[in-house]
Design a protein around this motif. Structure first.
Motif, PDB file in Angstrom:
ATOM      1  N   GLY A  25       0.748  -1.247   0.000  1.00  0.00           N
ATOM      2  CA  GLY A  25       0.000   0.000   0.000  1.00  0.00           C
ATOM      3  C   GLY A  25       0.778   1.296   0.000  1.00  0.00           C
ATOM      4  O   GLY A  25       0.174   2.343   0.261  1.00  0.00           O
ATOM      5  N   PHE A  26       2.092   1.264  -0.275  1.00  0.00           N
ATOM      6  CA  PHE A  26       2.863   2.510  -0.268  1.00  0.00           C
ATOM      7  C   PHE A  26       2.147   3.604  -1.070  1.00  0.00           C
ATOM      8  O   PHE A  26       1.646   3.314  -2.132  1.00  0.00           O
ATOM      9  CB  PHE A  26       4.251   2.265  -0.876  1.00  0.00           C
ATOM     10  CG  PHE A  26       5.130   3.477  -0.879  1.00  0.00           C
ATOM     11  CD1 PHE A  26       5.849   3.841   0.247  1.00  0.00           C
ATOM     12  CD2 PHE A  26       5.216   4.287  -2.021  1.00  0.00           C
ATOM     13  CE1 PHE A  26       6.653   4.978   0.246  1.00  0.00           C
ATOM     14  CE2 PHE A  26       6.013   5.421  -2.018  1.00  0.00           C
ATOM     15  CZ  PHE A  26       6.731   5.765  -0.885  1.00  0.00           C
ATOM     16  N   PRO A  27       2.107   4.866  -0.616  1.00  0.00           N
ATOM     17  CA  PRO A  27       2.759   5.347   0.597  1.00  0.00           C
ATOM     18  C   PRO A  27       1.890   5.268   1.859  1.00  0.00           C
ATOM     19  O   PRO A  27       2.435   5.262   2.949  1.00  0.00           O
ATOM     20  CB  PRO A  27       3.042   6.822   0.264  1.00  0.00           C
ATOM     21  CG  PRO A  27       1.975   7.205  -0.703  1.00  0.00           C
ATOM     22  CD  PRO A  27       1.631   5.972  -1.477  1.00  0.00           C
ATOM     23  N   VAL A  28       0.566   5.210   1.713  1.00  0.00           N
ATOM     24  CA  VAL A  28      -0.300   5.267   2.900  1.00  0.00           C
ATOM     25  C   VAL A  28      -1.442   4.264   2.772  1.00  0.00           C
ATOM     26  O   VAL A  28      -2.072   4.174   1.718  1.00  0.00           O
ATOM     27  CB  VAL A  28      -0.897   6.693   3.082  1.00  0.00           C
ATOM     28  CG1 VAL A  28      -1.791   6.735   4.319  1.00  0.00           C
ATOM     29  CG2 VAL A  28       0.200   7.745   3.185  1.00  0.00           C
ATOM     30  N   ARG A  29      -1.685   3.531   3.856  1.00  0.00           N
ATOM     31  CA  ARG A  29      -2.815   2.608   3.900  1.00  0.00           C
ATOM     32  C   ARG A  29      -3.532   2.752   5.230  1.00  0.00           C
ATOM     33  O   ARG A  29      -3.009   3.352   6.160  1.00  0.00           O
ATOM     34  CB  ARG A  29      -2.339   1.174   3.750  1.00  0.00           C
ATOM     35  CG  ARG A  29      -1.683   0.655   5.040  1.00  0.00           C
ATOM     36  CD  ARG A  29      -1.360  -0.820   4.996  1.00  0.00           C
ATOM     37  NE  ARG A  29      -2.536  -1.629   4.749  1.00  0.00           N
ATOM     38  CZ  ARG A  29      -2.477  -2.924   4.441  1.00  0.00           C
ATOM     39  NH1 ARG A  29      -1.316  -3.533   4.358  1.00  0.00           N
ATOM     40  NH2 ARG A  29      -3.574  -3.601   4.232  1.00  0.00           N
ATOM     41  N   MET A  30      -4.716   2.182   5.291  1.00  0.00           N
ATOM     42  CA  MET A  30      -5.438   2.134   6.564  1.00  0.00           C
ATOM     43  C   MET A  30      -5.198   0.808   7.256  1.00  0.00           C
ATOM     44  O   MET A  30      -5.014  -0.204   6.604  1.00  0.00           O
ATOM     45  CB  MET A  30      -6.947   2.292   6.321  1.00  0.00           C
ATOM     46  CG  MET A  30      -7.481   3.696   6.515  1.00  0.00           C
ATOM     47  SD  MET A  30      -9.219   3.810   6.060  1.00  0.00           S
ATOM     48  CE  MET A  30     -10.023   2.862   7.356  1.00  0.00           C
ATOM     49  N   VAL A  31      -5.204   0.844   8.581  1.00  0.00           N
ATOM     50  CA  VAL A  31      -5.195  -0.370   9.398  1.00  0.00           C
ATOM     51  C   VAL A  31      -6.096  -0.096  10.596  1.00  0.00           C
ATOM     52  O   VAL A  31      -5.931   0.928  11.267  1.00  0.00           O
ATOM     53  CB  VAL A  31      -3.783  -0.727   9.910  1.00  0.00           C
ATOM     54  CG1 VAL A  31      -3.818  -2.044  10.672  1.00  0.00           C
ATOM     55  CG2 VAL A  31      -2.772  -0.801   8.784  1.00  0.00           C
ATOM     56  N   VAL A  32      -7.079  -0.949  10.829  1.00  0.00           N
ATOM     57  CA  VAL A  32      -7.987  -0.780  11.968  1.00  0.00           C
ATOM     58  C   VAL A  32      -8.042  -2.083  12.751  1.00  0.00           C
ATOM     59  O   VAL A  32      -8.493  -3.094  12.216  1.00  0.00           O
ATOM     60  CB  VAL A  32      -9.414  -0.389  11.504  1.00  0.00           C
ATOM     61  CG1 VAL A  32     -10.319  -0.155  12.711  1.00  0.00           C
ATOM     62  CG2 VAL A  32      -9.381   0.838  10.607  1.00  0.00           C
ATOM     63  N   PRO A  33      -7.590  -2.094  14.006  1.00  0.00           N
ATOM     64  CA  PRO A  33      -7.608  -3.329  14.779  1.00  0.00           C
ATOM     65  C   PRO A  33      -9.036  -3.836  14.966  1.00  0.00           C
ATOM     66  O   PRO A  33      -9.936  -3.053  15.281  1.00  0.00           O
ATOM     67  CB  PRO A  33      -7.030  -2.929  16.149  1.00  0.00           C
ATOM     68  CG  PRO A  33      -6.438  -1.571  15.977  1.00  0.00           C
ATOM     69  CD  PRO A  33      -7.065  -0.953  14.776  1.00  0.00           C
ATOM     70  N   GLY A  34      -9.234  -5.121  14.744  1.00  0.00           N
ATOM     71  CA  GLY A  34     -10.514  -5.735  15.066  1.00  0.00           C
ATOM     72  C   GLY A  34     -11.452  -5.915  13.890  1.00  0.00           C
ATOM     73  O   GLY A  34     -12.509  -6.521  14.036  1.00  0.00           O
ATOM     74  N   LEU A  35     -11.093  -5.378  12.717  1.00  0.00           N
ATOM     75  CA  LEU A  35     -11.962  -5.514  11.544  1.00  0.00           C
ATOM     76  C   LEU A  35     -11.205  -6.252  10.444  1.00  0.00           C
ATOM     77  O   LEU A  35     -10.008  -6.052  10.270  1.00  0.00           O
ATOM     78  CB  LEU A  35     -12.396  -4.144  11.027  1.00  0.00           C
ATOM     79  CG  LEU A  35     -13.032  -3.195  12.046  1.00  0.00           C
ATOM     80  CD1 LEU A  35     -13.366  -1.869  11.384  1.00  0.00           C
ATOM     81  CD2 LEU A  35     -14.286  -3.825  12.660  1.00  0.00           C
ATOM     82  N   TYR A  36     -11.922  -7.085   9.694  1.00  0.00           N
ATOM     83  CA  TYR A  36     -11.282  -7.759   8.566  1.00  0.00           C
ATOM     84  C   TYR A  36     -10.756  -6.723   7.573  1.00  0.00           C
ATOM     85  O   TYR A  36     -11.295  -5.618   7.456  1.00  0.00           O
ATOM     86  CB  TYR A  36     -12.271  -8.681   7.854  1.00  0.00           C
ATOM     87  CG  TYR A  36     -12.549  -9.961   8.623  1.00  0.00           C
ATOM     88  CD1 TYR A  36     -11.531 -10.864   8.910  1.00  0.00           C
ATOM     89  CD2 TYR A  36     -13.834 -10.262   9.054  1.00  0.00           C
ATOM     90  CE1 TYR A  36     -11.782 -12.032   9.611  1.00  0.00           C
ATOM     91  CE2 TYR A  36     -14.101 -11.435   9.756  1.00  0.00           C
ATOM     92  CZ  TYR A  36     -13.065 -12.323  10.035  1.00  0.00           C
ATOM     93  OH  TYR A  36     -13.321 -13.469  10.734  1.00  0.00           O
TER      94      TYR A  36
END
Ligand SMILES: Nc1nc2c(c(=O)[nH]1)N[C@H]1C(S)=C(S)[C@@H](COP(=O)(O)O)O[C@H]1N2
Ligand SMILES: [Mo]
Length: 519
Positions: free
Chosen positions: A360-371
Motif C-alpha cells: 500500500g505505499f505510501p499510505v494505507r489504513m489499518v484498523v484493529p478488530g476488523l477484517y
C-alpha cells in the motif's frame, strides 16, 4: 500446408498485437494493457463462490493463474483466427478488430480509466490485423515459375518460416522495450520510496514482550516479516504511487472542514506505533491469510475530528467511512470504530520500513478488530463520509457483509497435517487471534477427548495474535488434534463450521497426524 501456416500466422499476429499493446500501455498506463484490463474486469465479474474456490486452490498465485489462463485462451483464439484468415482473410481481420474492441471496453470499464486507456488494445488490434494480412497474403503469393509445386500455398516453407520468425523477434523486442519503458514510468515512485525516511514515532510502541515469541519450531513468528506477510487484493499490476505527488482528500457528509493533505502535511501530525494483527475475511479455518506487524501511522480518528467529523454516538450523521484507493477499490469502515479510541491508523510504516508497494505505499489504513476488506485500504487516495444505507463498497456489492468484526480464531501451525511423528513428547503449537478483544485462553484436544489448556505466549495487547503451545504425549496411531480459543470477553470460539462468505469462517481447526509405533 495452409493449416499449419494459418495457425502459425495467427499466433505470430497475436504476439505482435499483444507486444505493441504492452508497449503502448507502458506509455499510457500499465493497467490499460489488454491482458491486465481483461483480467481485472474478470476479477470484478467473478462470482464470489468461484473467487473463494480459486483462492483455496491457488492461494496468492491466483492472479498468475488468471493471467496465464487468459493467455492460453488468447492463444487458442489466435490459432482459430489464423485458420479462418487463410480461408477468409476479411473475416480473420474483422475478428482481430473485434478482440481489440473487447480489450478496449475492458480497459475503459476500469474505475479510474480515461479514454486513453482504450489505446493499447486498439493499437494492438491494428498491428495484429496488419501482421495477419501480411502473413496470409505472403503465404498465398504465387511461387516462382521454376518451383516444382505451383499450388496456391507454395511460398516455400522456409520463406514463410523466416517471415514468422521476424515477426516473433520484433514482438519480443517490443515486449522488452515495453518492460523498460514501464520500469522508467514507475522510476519516480521507486525513487520516492527509496528516499522516504520513516519519521520517528511520537508514541513508540513498547518492545514486544520477551515471552510473546515462544520460539517453538514451525510456529509463525510473532511479528511477520514484510516479505512473508500475506497479500490479498484485486490489483493485477501493483500500483506504484509516487510519494511526492500523493494526495489524500477527506470530505463528505458531516465534514465541516474538508481536507486535502500531501504526505508531508500528513506526517506533520503525531505518529503512533502499534502492533496490529491483520486478517482476511477469505481466510478459511486454519488458513494462511493472517499476519502481525508493527505499524507506524497517524491516528485516523484525530484526523477526522480535525475535519469536524463527529461519530454517530455523538450525533454524527455519517456512519460509514469509505476509503478509496488509487486503483478505484472502495472499502467501507464504521465511523464509530475508527473514532472509538482504538489505534485506527493511516499507516506509512510496516515493521520499521516504508510500506512495501504491494502493501500500500505510501499510505494505507489499518484498523484493529476488523477484517481487511472493511478497513485496510492500501494505496489510499480518498476518505469519504457517508452512510451504510446510502452506499455499498466494492466487496459488499459482491455478497460480503457491510460490517465485519474479526471472529475469534485459532490455528495449529505445528505439527503439520498428516505429519508422521515419533511417539512421546510433541509440541503442539500455533497462534490465536481475536483482534481488539484479545486472547484469554487456548485449549487443545486429542481425538475428541477433554479440552486441555495450552500455555500462552506473553500478551502484546488486545490487537495482536498470541502464540500458544501444548505438550502432547503422543501415542502410536492416527490422531486428530483440535484447537479453540477464548477471547478477552470470555466468549469461547464456536465449533460451528461456516464458510468465509459473508462475514468470515468459523469452526475449530483440526489437524490429522500419524504417530509411529515404538521400535
Ligand atoms: N486498494 C486495495 N486495498 C485493499 C484490498 C484491495 O483489493 N485493494 N484488499 C483488502 C483486503 S481483502 C485485505 S485482507 C487487506 C490485505 O492487506 P495486505 O495485502 O497488506 O495483507 O487489504 C485490503 N486492502
Ligand atoms: Mo481480505
Amino acid at each position: 500446408m495452409p493449416l499449419a501456416r494459418g495457425a502459425a500466422g495467427g499466433l505470430a499476429a497475436a504476439f505482435a498485437g499483444l507486444a505493441s499493446a504492452e508497449l503502448t500501455a507502458a506509455a499510457v498506463r500499465p493497467e490499460a494493457a489488454p491482458v491486465t484490463a481483461v483480467g481485472a474486469a474478470l476479477v470484478d465479474l467473478t462470482p464470489v463462490a468461484v473467487r473463494e474456490w480459486a483462492i483455496r486452490l491457488f492461494g496468492t498465485s491466483d492472479k498468475l493463474v488468471l493471467t496465464l489462463g487468459i493467455i492460453v485462451v488468447l492463444a487458442l483464439v489466435a490459432v482459430g483466427t489464423g485458420l479462418l484468415a487463410v480461408r477468409r482473410l476479411p473475416a480473420g481481420i474483422a475478428l482481430t478488430g473485434g478482440f481489440g474492441v473487447l480489450g478496449a471496453v475492458a480497459a475503459l470499464s476500469r474505475p479510474e480509466a480515461s479514454w486513453r486507456d482504450a489505446l493499447p488494445s486498439l493499437v494492438g488490434a491494428a498491428v495484429a490485423a496488419a501482421v495477419l494480412y501480411l502473413l496470409v497474403t505472403a503465404a498465398r503469393r504465387p511461387p516462382p515459375a521454376w518451383a516444382p509445386d505451383r499450388g496456391a500455398w507454395a511460398m516455400d516453407r522456409r520463406g514463410f518460416g523466416r517471415l514468422v520468425a521476424a515477426v516473433v523477434v520484433a514482438s519480443a523486442g517490443a515486449t522488452w522495450a515495453g518492460r523498460r519503458l514501464g520500469a522508467h514510468g514507475s522510476a519516480g515512485a521507486t525513487a520516492s520510496r527509496a528516499r522516504f525516511v520513516l519519521p520517528r514515532p511520537t508514541v513508540p510502541a513498547p518492545p514486544v514482550p520477551a515471552g510473546a515469541d515462544l520460539r517453538v519450531p514451525g510456529v509463525s513468528p510473532f511479528l511477520t516479516p514484510n516479505r512473508d506477510f500475506y497479500r490479498v487484493d484485486t490489483a493485477l499490476v501493483v500500483p506504484r504511487v509516487d510519494a511526492d505527488t500523493w494526495r489524500l482528500r477527506i470530505h463528505g457528509e458531516g465534514v465541516a472542514r474538508p481536507l486535502t493533505l500531501d504526505l508531508r502535511q500528513l506526517l506533520a501530525r503525531p505518529l503512533v506505533e502499534q502492533d496490529i494483527t491483520l486478517t482476511c475475511v477469505s481466510n478459511e479455518v486454519g488458513g494462511p491469510y493472517a499476519g502481525n506487524a508493527r505499524w507506524l501511522g497517524v491516528r485516523l480518528g484525530d484526523l477526522l475530528r480535525e475535519a469536524g467529523v463527529r461519530p454517530p454516538s455523538q450525533g454524527g450523521r455519517a456512519d460509514q467511512l469509505v476509503a478509496r484507493s488509487v486503483d478505484g477499490m472502495t472499502l467501507g469502515t464504521p465511523v464509530e470504530a475508527v473514532m472509538d479510541g482504538r489505534a485506527a491508523l493511516l499507516a506509512v510504516g510496516m515493521n520499521g520500513e516504508p510500506l512495501p508497494f504491494s502493501h500500500g505505499f505510501p499510505v494505507r489504513m489499518v484498523v484493529p478488530g476488523l477484517y481487511g476488506y472493511v478497513s485496510a485500504c492500501k494505496w489510499l487516495s480518498e476518505l469519504r463520509l457517508t452512510t451504510f444505507a446510502a452506499y455499498d463498497a466494492y466487496w459488499v456489492r459482491r455478497s460480503w457483509a457491510q460490517q465485519a468484526p474479526v471472529k475469534t480464531q485459532s490455528r495449529i501451525d505445528t505439527p503439520r497435517p498428516y505429519a508422521d511423528l515419533a511417539p512421546g513428547r510433541v509440541a503442539v503449537a500455533g497462534v490465536a487471534w481475536a483482534q481488539h478483544r484479545g486472547i484469554e485462553r487456548v485449549e487443545v484436544r486429542v481425538d475428541g477427548g477433554p479440552w486441555r489448556q495450552a500455555r500462552l505466549g506473553a500478551s502484546d495487547g488486545v490487537d495482536t495474535w498470541r502464540q500458544w503451545v501444548w505438550p502432547w504425549e503422543a501415542t502410536a496411531g492416527r490422531h486428530t488434534l483440535e484447537v479453540r480459543a477464548t477471547d478477552g470477553t470470555g466468549a469461547v470460539q464456536t465449533g460451528v463450521a461456516t464458510g468465509t462468505v459473508p462475514d468470515g469462517a468459523t469452526g475449530w481447526h483440526a489437524v490429522d497426524v500419524n504417530v509411529r509405533a515404538l521400535g
